[in-house]
Design a protein around this motif. Structure first.
Motif, PDB file in Angstrom:
ATOM      1  N   LEU A 144      49.407  -7.713  59.300  1.00  0.00           N
ATOM      2  CA  LEU A 144      48.845  -9.080  59.252  1.00  0.00           C
ATOM      3  C   LEU A 144      49.772  -9.969  60.083  1.00  0.00           C
ATOM      4  O   LEU A 144      51.030  -9.506  60.281  1.00  0.00           O
ATOM      5  CB  LEU A 144      49.105  -9.459  57.914  1.00  0.00           C
ATOM      6  CG  LEU A 144      48.230  -9.011  56.769  1.00  0.00           C
ATOM      7  CD1 LEU A 144      48.459  -9.888  55.296  1.00  0.00           C
ATOM      8  CD2 LEU A 144      46.741  -9.157  57.119  1.00  0.00           C
ATOM      9  N   THR A 145      49.151 -10.795  60.779  1.00  0.00           N
ATOM     10  CA  THR A 145      49.724 -11.860  61.564  1.00  0.00           C
ATOM     11  C   THR A 145      50.822 -12.627  60.548  1.00  0.00           C
ATOM     12  O   THR A 145      50.717 -12.759  59.311  1.00  0.00           O
ATOM     13  CB  THR A 145      48.770 -12.837  62.055  1.00  0.00           C
ATOM     14  OG1 THR A 145      48.267 -13.733  61.113  1.00  0.00           O
ATOM     15  CG2 THR A 145      47.985 -12.200  62.925  1.00  0.00           C
ATOM     16  N   PRO A 146      51.956 -13.208  61.264  1.00  0.00           N
ATOM     17  CA  PRO A 146      52.640 -13.808  60.300  1.00  0.00           C
ATOM     18  C   PRO A 146      51.982 -14.961  59.497  1.00  0.00           C
ATOM     19  O   PRO A 146      52.369 -15.390  58.298  1.00  0.00           O
ATOM     20  CB  PRO A 146      53.842 -14.468  61.216  1.00  0.00           C
ATOM     21  CG  PRO A 146      53.794 -13.539  62.496  1.00  0.00           C
ATOM     22  CD  PRO A 146      52.563 -12.926  62.488  1.00  0.00           C
ATOM     23  N   ALA A 147      51.322 -15.662  60.237  1.00  0.00           N
ATOM     24  CA  ALA A 147      50.573 -16.778  59.575  1.00  0.00           C
ATOM     25  C   ALA A 147      49.593 -16.543  58.291  1.00  0.00           C
ATOM     26  O   ALA A 147      49.516 -17.246  57.427  1.00  0.00           O
ATOM     27  CB  ALA A 147      49.486 -17.637  60.517  1.00  0.00           C
ATOM     28  N   LEU A 148      48.959 -15.385  58.504  1.00  0.00           N
ATOM     29  CA  LEU A 148      47.995 -14.931  57.523  1.00  0.00           C
ATOM     30  C   LEU A 148      48.797 -14.336  56.483  1.00  0.00           C
ATOM     31  O   LEU A 148      48.504 -14.396  54.984  1.00  0.00           O
ATOM     32  CB  LEU A 148      47.246 -13.659  58.118  1.00  0.00           C
ATOM     33  CG  LEU A 148      45.845 -13.329  57.346  1.00  0.00           C
ATOM     34  CD1 LEU A 148      44.961 -14.632  56.912  1.00  0.00           C
ATOM     35  CD2 LEU A 148      44.964 -12.430  58.220  1.00  0.00           C
ATOM     36  N   ARG A 149      50.072 -13.794  56.439  1.00  0.00           N
ATOM     37  CA  ARG A 149      50.668 -13.254  55.658  1.00  0.00           C
ATOM     38  C   ARG A 149      51.516 -14.353  54.855  1.00  0.00           C
ATOM     39  O   ARG A 149      51.513 -14.114  53.783  1.00  0.00           O
ATOM     40  CB  ARG A 149      51.974 -12.175  56.267  1.00  0.00           C
ATOM     41  CG  ARG A 149      52.898 -11.575  55.175  1.00  0.00           C
ATOM     42  CD  ARG A 149      53.650 -10.521  55.791  1.00  0.00           C
ATOM     43  NE  ARG A 149      54.713 -10.010  54.646  1.00  0.00           N
ATOM     44  CZ  ARG A 149      54.495  -8.698  54.569  1.00  0.00           C
ATOM     45  NH1 ARG A 149      53.938  -7.863  55.566  1.00  0.00           N
ATOM     46  NH2 ARG A 149      55.234  -8.086  53.482  1.00  0.00           N
ATOM     47  N   ALA A 150      51.867 -15.484  55.638  1.00  0.00           N
ATOM     48  CA  ALA A 150      52.245 -16.785  54.940  1.00  0.00           C
ATOM     49  C   ALA A 150      51.137 -17.103  53.717  1.00  0.00           C
ATOM     50  O   ALA A 150      51.551 -17.533  52.776  1.00  0.00           O
ATOM     51  CB  ALA A 150      53.008 -17.737  55.835  1.00  0.00           C
ATOM     52  N   GLU A 151      49.974 -17.203  54.468  1.00  0.00           N
ATOM     53  CA  GLU A 151      49.007 -17.819  53.609  1.00  0.00           C
ATOM     54  C   GLU A 151      48.572 -16.910  52.395  1.00  0.00           C
ATOM     55  O   GLU A 151      48.430 -17.419  51.293  1.00  0.00           O
ATOM     56  CB  GLU A 151      47.671 -17.654  54.464  1.00  0.00           C
ATOM     57  CG  GLU A 151      46.307 -18.776  53.702  1.00  0.00           C
ATOM     58  CD  GLU A 151      45.446 -18.672  54.712  1.00  0.00           C
ATOM     59  OE1 GLU A 151      44.074 -19.003  54.333  1.00  0.00           O
ATOM     60  OE2 GLU A 151      45.396 -18.610  55.927  1.00  0.00           O
ATOM     61  N   LEU A 152      48.806 -15.614  52.408  1.00  0.00           N
ATOM     62  CA  LEU A 152      48.572 -14.706  51.313  1.00  0.00           C
ATOM     63  C   LEU A 152      49.817 -14.780  50.347  1.00  0.00           C
ATOM     64  O   LEU A 152      49.351 -14.920  49.277  1.00  0.00           O
ATOM     65  CB  LEU A 152      48.588 -13.163  51.862  1.00  0.00           C
ATOM     66  CG  LEU A 152      48.762 -12.142  50.764  1.00  0.00           C
ATOM     67  CD1 LEU A 152      47.337 -12.168  49.710  1.00  0.00           C
ATOM     68  CD2 LEU A 152      48.838 -10.670  51.455  1.00  0.00           C
ATOM     69  N   ARG A 153      50.834 -15.052  50.883  1.00  0.00           N
ATOM     70  CA  ARG A 153      52.122 -15.021  49.880  1.00  0.00           C
ATOM     71  C   ARG A 153      51.865 -16.585  49.114  1.00  0.00           C
ATOM     72  O   ARG A 153      52.215 -16.599  48.016  1.00  0.00           O
ATOM     73  CB  ARG A 153      53.455 -15.021  50.632  1.00  0.00           C
ATOM     74  CG  ARG A 153      53.614 -13.520  50.743  1.00  0.00           C
ATOM     75  CD  ARG A 153      54.984 -13.370  51.783  1.00  0.00           C
ATOM     76  NE  ARG A 153      56.130 -13.691  50.642  1.00  0.00           N
ATOM     77  CZ  ARG A 153      56.697 -12.927  49.936  1.00  0.00           C
ATOM     78  NH1 ARG A 153      56.354 -11.680  49.758  1.00  0.00           N
ATOM     79  NH2 ARG A 153      57.774 -13.364  49.191  1.00  0.00           N
ATOM     80  N   LYS A 154      51.487 -17.537  49.837  1.00  0.00           N
ATOM     81  CA  LYS A 154      51.522 -18.649  49.335  1.00  0.00           C
ATOM     82  C   LYS A 154      50.238 -18.990  48.212  1.00  0.00           C
ATOM     83  O   LYS A 154      50.445 -19.422  47.266  1.00  0.00           O
ATOM     84  CB  LYS A 154      51.010 -19.950  50.459  1.00  0.00           C
ATOM     85  CG  LYS A 154      51.004 -21.471  49.679  1.00  0.00           C
ATOM     86  CD  LYS A 154      50.835 -22.329  50.809  1.00  0.00           C
ATOM     87  CE  LYS A 154      50.786 -23.797  50.023  1.00  0.00           C
ATOM     88  NZ  LYS A 154      50.338 -24.814  51.188  1.00  0.00           N
ATOM     89  N   ASP A 155      49.232 -17.857  48.692  1.00  0.00           N
ATOM     90  CA  ASP A 155      48.058 -17.903  47.607  1.00  0.00           C
ATOM     91  C   ASP A 155      48.487 -17.147  46.277  1.00  0.00           C
ATOM     92  O   ASP A 155      48.087 -17.636  45.180  1.00  0.00           O
ATOM     93  CB  ASP A 155      46.884 -17.326  48.161  1.00  0.00           C
ATOM     94  CG  ASP A 155      45.560 -17.315  47.484  1.00  0.00           C
ATOM     95  OD1 ASP A 155      45.144 -18.601  47.224  1.00  0.00           O
ATOM     96  OD2 ASP A 155      44.957 -16.386  46.906  1.00  0.00           O
ATOM     97  N   MET A 156      49.398 -16.381  46.353  1.00  0.00           N
ATOM     98  CA  MET A 156      49.600 -15.344  45.313  1.00  0.00           C
ATOM     99  C   MET A 156      50.944 -15.968  44.305  1.00  0.00           C
ATOM    100  O   MET A 156      50.838 -15.868  43.359  1.00  0.00           O
ATOM    101  CB  MET A 156      50.570 -14.175  45.987  1.00  0.00           C
ATOM    102  CG  MET A 156      49.581 -13.150  46.538  1.00  0.00           C
ATOM    103  SD  MET A 156      50.203 -11.951  47.421  1.00  0.00           S
ATOM    104  CE  MET A 156      51.414 -10.969  46.447  1.00  0.00           C
ATOM    105  N   TYR A 157      51.714 -17.248  45.005  1.00  0.00           N
ATOM    106  CA  TYR A 157      52.906 -17.584  44.470  1.00  0.00           C
ATOM    107  C   TYR A 157      52.985 -18.882  44.008  1.00  0.00           C
ATOM    108  O   TYR A 157      53.818 -19.413  43.248  1.00  0.00           O
ATOM    109  CB  TYR A 157      54.214 -17.003  44.985  1.00  0.00           C
ATOM    110  CG  TYR A 157      54.385 -15.678  45.044  1.00  0.00           C
ATOM    111  CD1 TYR A 157      54.372 -14.684  44.110  1.00  0.00           C
ATOM    112  CD2 TYR A 157      54.581 -15.013  46.426  1.00  0.00           C
ATOM    113  CE1 TYR A 157      54.254 -13.280  44.186  1.00  0.00           C
ATOM    114  CE2 TYR A 157      54.636 -13.592  46.555  1.00  0.00           C
ATOM    115  CZ  TYR A 157      54.501 -12.826  45.417  1.00  0.00           C
ATOM    116  OH  TYR A 157      54.675 -11.433  45.620  1.00  0.00           O
TER     117      TYR A 157
END
Length: 158
Positions: free
Chosen positions: A50-63
């Protein structure tokens, strides 16, 4: 898996276990065997792509919801809206501990906090310091003198 269930049923039959009990045991084992351990983020190679931006969005959605559940972080977010994203992306590292795993001992130092997202933790603490912290520890009758048992449920920080 099928062979294991077959052997269990044979064992129950050979030992004249009642039909009702055998059925309950069989059902319990089948349910237990169908449970898979929770996947950990680092186990998924696809997430590393994942791109860093997409990974950041995923982690924010999860936590984010879990972090916002704590009044301290809700207050901090009012002062700086980016704090939740920072915590989710850069500061949270999920770890899954099996039942009975010792997390820390009295007097040990750590630079991290634990957040209980799933399940619960039981631990002992003395009047002036913490005792051993173990997952799934239950109070035994009588307990130990001088120790107080605490139960921490999902959503709590320790």
């Amino acid at each position: 898996r099928a062979a294991s269930i077959s052997r269990l049923r044979r064992f129950l039959s050979e030992n004249c276990v009642s039909g009702d009990l055998a059925s309950r045991i069989d059902g319990h084992v089948l349910r237990h065997m169908s449970k898979r351990p929770r996947m950990q983020e680092h186990e998924l190679e696809a997430l590393h792509r994942l791109t860093p931006a997409l990974r950041a969005e995923l982690r924010k959605d999860m936590y984010a919801a879990m972090v916002r559940s704590d009044p301290v972080f809700r207050t901090l977010e009012c002062m700086d809206a980016s704090i939740i994203e920072f915590l989710c992306v850069s500061a949270l590292f999920p770890t899954y501990y099996p039942h009975g795993r010792e997390l820390f001992n009295r007097g040990s130092k750590t630079e991290r906090a634990l957040i209980v997202k799933f399940g619960s933790i039981a631990y002992t603490k003395a009047a002036t310091h913490y005792g051993k912290l173990k997952l799934g520890v239950k109070r035994k009758s009588g307990g130990l003198p001088g120790l107080v048992w605490q139960r921490v449920e999902s959503g709590a920080w320790i």
